[in-house]
Design an enzyme around this catalytic site. Structure first.
Site, PDB file in Angstrom:
ATOM      1  N   GLY A  18       0.846  -1.203   0.000  1.00 29.61           N
ATOM      2  CA  GLY A  18       0.000   0.000   0.000  1.00 29.61           C
ATOM      3  C   GLY A  18       0.876   1.245   0.000  1.00 29.61           C
ATOM      4  N   ARG A  79       0.870  -4.690  -5.869  1.00 29.76           N
ATOM      5  CA  ARG A  79       0.794  -5.960  -5.125  1.00 29.76           C
ATOM      6  C   ARG A  79       1.053  -7.013  -6.200  1.00 29.76           C
ATOM      7  NH1 ARG A  79      -0.763  -4.180   0.140  1.00 29.76           N
ATOM      8  NH2 ARG A  79      -2.466  -2.702   0.091  1.00 29.76           N
ATOM      9  N   ASP A 110       5.488  -5.364   5.781  1.00 24.53           N
ATOM     10  CA  ASP A 110       6.136  -6.646   6.102  1.00 24.53           C
ATOM     11  C   ASP A 110       6.198  -7.605   4.908  1.00 24.53           C
ATOM     12  OD1 ASP A 110       3.422  -6.971   6.252  1.00 24.53           O
ATOM     13  OD2 ASP A 110       3.427  -8.091   8.128  1.00 24.53           O
ATOM     14  N   GLY A 111       5.182  -7.576   4.048  1.00 25.21           N
ATOM     15  CA  GLY A 111       5.218  -8.414   2.839  1.00 25.21           C
ATOM     16  C   GLY A 111       6.414  -8.024   1.972  1.00 25.21           C
ATOM     17  N   THR A 132       4.369   2.256   5.488  1.00 27.46           N
ATOM     18  CA  THR A 132       2.956   1.860   5.529  1.00 27.46           C
ATOM     19  C   THR A 132       2.236   2.754   6.530  1.00 27.46           C
ATOM     20  OG1 THR A 132       1.402   0.174   6.327  1.00 27.46           O
ATOM     21  CG2 THR A 132       3.641  -0.032   7.108  1.00 27.46           C
ATOM     22  N   ASP A 134      -0.044   1.807   8.381  1.00 24.67           N
ATOM     23  CA  ASP A 134      -0.570   0.978   9.470  1.00 24.67           C
ATOM     24  C   ASP A 134       0.294   0.986  10.734  1.00 24.67           C
ATOM     25  OD1 ASP A 134      -2.567   0.239   7.685  1.00 24.67           O
ATOM     26  OD2 ASP A 134      -1.484  -1.551   7.029  1.00 24.67           O
ATOM     27  N   ASP A 136       2.543  -1.080  11.425  1.00 21.69           N
ATOM     28  CA  ASP A 136       2.561  -2.464  11.919  1.00 21.69           C
ATOM     29  C   ASP A 136       3.912  -3.157  11.698  1.00 21.69           C
ATOM     30  OD1 ASP A 136       2.341  -2.619   9.189  1.00 21.69           O
ATOM     31  OD2 ASP A 136       0.694  -4.056   9.174  1.00 21.69           O
ATOM     32  N   GLY A 177      -5.664   0.222   9.245  1.00 24.09           N
ATOM     33  CA  GLY A 177      -4.646  -0.327  10.137  1.00 24.09           C
ATOM     34  C   GLY A 177      -4.399  -1.797   9.848  1.00 24.09           C
ATOM     35  N   ARG A 178      -5.171  -2.314   8.900  1.00 24.48           N
ATOM     36  CA  ARG A 178      -5.191  -3.750   8.621  1.00 24.48           C
ATOM     37  C   ARG A 178      -5.554  -4.459   9.929  1.00 24.48           C
ATOM     38  NH1 ARG A 178      -1.075  -6.299   4.289  1.00 24.48           N
ATOM     39  NH2 ARG A 178      -2.083  -4.719   3.037  1.00 24.48           N
ATOM     40  N   HIS A 258     -10.031   5.222   2.014  1.00 16.97           N
ATOM     41  CA  HIS A 258      -8.737   5.569   1.417  1.00 16.97           C
ATOM     42  C   HIS A 258      -8.324   7.019   1.569  1.00 16.97           C
ATOM     43  CE1 HIS A 258      -9.216   1.550  -0.217  1.00 16.97           C
ATOM     44  NE2 HIS A 258      -7.913   1.569  -0.398  1.00 16.97           N
TER      45      HIS A 258
HETATM   46  P1  ADP Z   1       3.087  -4.743   2.531  1.00 14.51           P
HETATM   47  O1  ADP Z   1       4.478  -4.726   2.026  1.00 14.51           O
HETATM   48  O2  ADP Z   1       2.529  -3.379   2.766  1.00 14.51           O
HETATM   49  O3  ADP Z   1       2.914  -5.691   3.702  1.00 14.51           O
HETATM   50  P2  ADP Z   1       1.933  -6.768   0.816  1.00 14.51           P
HETATM   51  O4  ADP Z   1       1.760  -7.769   1.902  1.00 14.51           O
HETATM   52  O5  ADP Z   1       0.873  -6.644  -0.205  1.00 14.51           O
HETATM   53  O6  ADP Z   1       2.150  -5.294   1.362  1.00 14.51           O
HETATM   54  O7  ADP Z   1       3.315  -7.137   0.078  1.00 14.51           O
HETATM   55  C1  ADP Z   1       3.785  -6.334  -0.976  1.00 14.51           C
HETATM   56  C2  ADP Z   1       4.431  -7.199  -2.010  1.00 14.51           C
HETATM   57  O8  ADP Z   1       5.595  -7.821  -1.458  1.00 14.51           O
HETATM   58  C3  ADP Z   1       3.602  -8.356  -2.509  1.00 14.51           C
HETATM   59  O9  ADP Z   1       2.655  -7.960  -3.484  1.00 14.51           O
HETATM   60  C4  ADP Z   1       4.664  -9.250  -3.111  1.00 14.51           C
HETATM   61  O10 ADP Z   1       5.102  -8.746  -4.352  1.00 14.51           O
HETATM   62  C5  ADP Z   1       5.795  -9.092  -2.092  1.00 14.51           C
HETATM   63  N1  ADP Z   1       5.724 -10.152  -1.086  1.00 14.51           N
HETATM   64  C6  ADP Z   1       4.836 -10.285  -0.079  1.00 14.51           C
HETATM   65  N2  ADP Z   1       5.054 -11.413   0.630  1.00 14.51           N
HETATM   66  C7  ADP Z   1       6.122 -12.026   0.052  1.00 14.51           C
HETATM   67  C8  ADP Z   1       6.827 -13.240   0.311  1.00 14.51           C
HETATM   68  N3  ADP Z   1       6.485 -14.057   1.314  1.00 14.51           N
HETATM   69  N4  ADP Z   1       7.854 -13.550  -0.494  1.00 14.51           N
HETATM   70  C9  ADP Z   1       8.213 -12.731  -1.517  1.00 14.51           C
HETATM   71  N5  ADP Z   1       7.584 -11.578  -1.802  1.00 14.51           N
HETATM   72  C10 ADP Z   1       6.558 -11.215  -1.044  1.00 14.51           C
HETATM   73  O1  F6P Z   2      -1.623  -1.429   4.355  1.00 16.47           O
HETATM   74  C1  F6P Z   2      -2.235  -0.203   4.108  1.00 16.47           C
HETATM   75  C2  F6P Z   2      -3.714  -0.380   3.942  1.00 16.47           C
HETATM   76  O2  F6P Z   2      -4.282   0.879   3.667  1.00 16.47           O
HETATM   77  C3  F6P Z   2      -4.436  -1.034   5.112  1.00 16.47           C
HETATM   78  O3  F6P Z   2      -4.677  -0.115   6.148  1.00 16.47           O
HETATM   79  C4  F6P Z   2      -5.679  -1.534   4.444  1.00 16.47           C
HETATM   80  O4  F6P Z   2      -6.215  -2.645   5.124  1.00 16.47           O
HETATM   81  C5  F6P Z   2      -5.192  -1.948   3.087  1.00 16.47           C
HETATM   82  O5  F6P Z   2      -3.988  -1.232   2.858  1.00 16.47           O
HETATM   83  C6  F6P Z   2      -6.149  -1.643   1.969  1.00 16.47           C
HETATM   84  O6  F6P Z   2      -5.581  -2.086   0.793  1.00 16.47           O
HETATM   85  P1  F6P Z   2      -6.203  -1.801  -0.646  1.00 16.47           P
HETATM   86  O7  F6P Z   2      -6.049  -0.339  -0.918  1.00 16.47           O
HETATM   87  O8  F6P Z   2      -5.364  -2.642  -1.557  1.00 16.47           O
HETATM   88  O9  F6P Z   2      -7.614  -2.207  -0.557  1.00 16.47           O
END
Ligand code: ADP
Ligand code: F6P
Length: 330
Positions: A18, A79, A110-111, A132, A134, A136, A177-178, A258
């Protein structure tokens, strides 16, 4: 060893997950710090997706300067679940190798950190910056984006209070905040909300009803604001209707959505983004990789990404309960 320290000539930056206000300020700070250290900065468009597709362009100082105060991320975010596959990540490495880029700074949640860690294991020098709204990422007291989102929420709740007060209403406000309660807790305290509800203190509807009844019918307050973290309840409208039926207090729900993610990054956001970003370049120039940067007790720190991801989340329950009692005056 000196060879190792000088091994990086080019560094790329990407934003992932995000978007968050302050990401642009961070990109600018990285580009500036990279030039200061004699590195060539590159921008990856559209997060890991653009990395795999090779959408990697040299950064222009004039361009990054222009975005220092703009919300969102001008290099776009994505994503891209395919990045979990090894063969896809190897393609990303190929793209970086082709452009002789040895290092990558990932701004995300964290992703995104997981992706950065996996790139580190295949030989790309990576650093993660917490980006982010959030808040978090437990390895940092604050994430880039949190301060601005908090300001947006507070100013909107103030507006909601004006109208709630004018009609003797209770309004349930859902914030993002997810699964983390940080935005709810900080904004709830800042606006004097009568109740803050997060995943840590999910309340039964009957208990919420009791609080509204006490505040409005016994204390004769002119309004009640209840802040709720998203995902805690499935249907806020139903809860609002139940409160109204049980207490006879006109009740509404308002989902901020948003609007919380956009807007001009605050001064604090930009300050923190600049500090963390400059530190990222300093670490890379020092030969470091696989680290996540945080601000802890007002000091910059870097932890191995896996360790950063394993940090426990802060608990807010005592704070939430304390303010619930303070607001539930006799
Ligand atoms: P955030 O980084 O805000 O937590 P996401 O969880 O959507 O958001 O992760 C962002 C991107 O990071 C994902 O769309 C993907 O491309 C990559 N990603 C997430 N998890 C993994 C993972 N376990 N291994 C490799 N890439 C990942
Ligand atoms: O991680 C940021 C965030 O805005 C969260 O607070 C929310 O749950 C999520 O992203 C919403 O994601 P999207 O805009 O992809 O629906």
């Amino acid at each position: 060893m000196i060879m190792e320290k000088n091994a990086i000539k080019r560094v790329a930056i990407l934003t992932s997950g995000g978007d968050a206000p302050g990401m642009n300020s961070s990109i600018r700070a990285i580009v500036k710090a990279a030039r200061w250290k004699g590195l060539e900065p590159y921008l990856v468009y559209e997060g890991y997706k653009g990395l795999v597709e090779g959408d990697i362009r040299p950064a222009s100082d004039i361009e990054v300067d222009r975005y220092i105060n703009q919300g969102g991320t001008f290099i776009y975010s994505a994503r891209f679940p395919e990045f979990k596959e090894e063969k896809v990540r190897l393609k990303a490495k190929e793209q970086l190798d082709k452009k002789q880029i040895q290092a990558l700074i990932v701004i995300g949640g964290d992703g995104s950190y997981h992706g950065a860690q996996l790139l580190h294991t295949i030989g790309i020098k990576t650093i993660g910056l917490p980006g982010t709204i959030d808040n978090d990422i437990s390895s940092s007291d604050y994430t880039i984006g949190f301060f601005t989102a908090l300001e947006s929420i507070v100013s909107n709740i103030d507006r909601i209070r004006d109208t709630a007060r004018s009609h003797h209403r209770c309004i349930l406000v859902e914030v993002m905040g997810r699964y983390a309660g940080d935005l709810a807790v900080y904004s709830g305290i800042a606006t004097g909300a009568e109740l803050i509800i997060t995943a840590e203190n999910k309340m039964a509807i009957e208990d919420i009803v009791k609080v509204v009844d006490h505040q409005m019918n016994k204390l004769k307050k002119d309004s009640v604001i209840i802040i709720v973290t998203e995902h805690v309840y499935e249907n806020l409208k139903e809860i609002a209707q139940k409160i109204q039926t049980e207490t006879n207090v006109d009740t509404r729900e308002s989902i901020l959505g948003h609007l919380q993610r956009g807007g001009t990054p605050t001064g604090m956001e930009r300050y923190v983004a600049a500090q963390m970003s400059t530190y990222a370049i300093e670490l890379l120039c020092d030969g470091q990789s696989g680290l996540a940067i945080g601000l802890v007790n007002n000091k910059l720190q870097a932890l191995p990404i896996l360790e950063a991801l394993a940090q426990p989340r802060p608990k807010y329950i005592e704070l939430i309960n304390k303010y619930a009692k303070i607001n539930q005056e006799k």
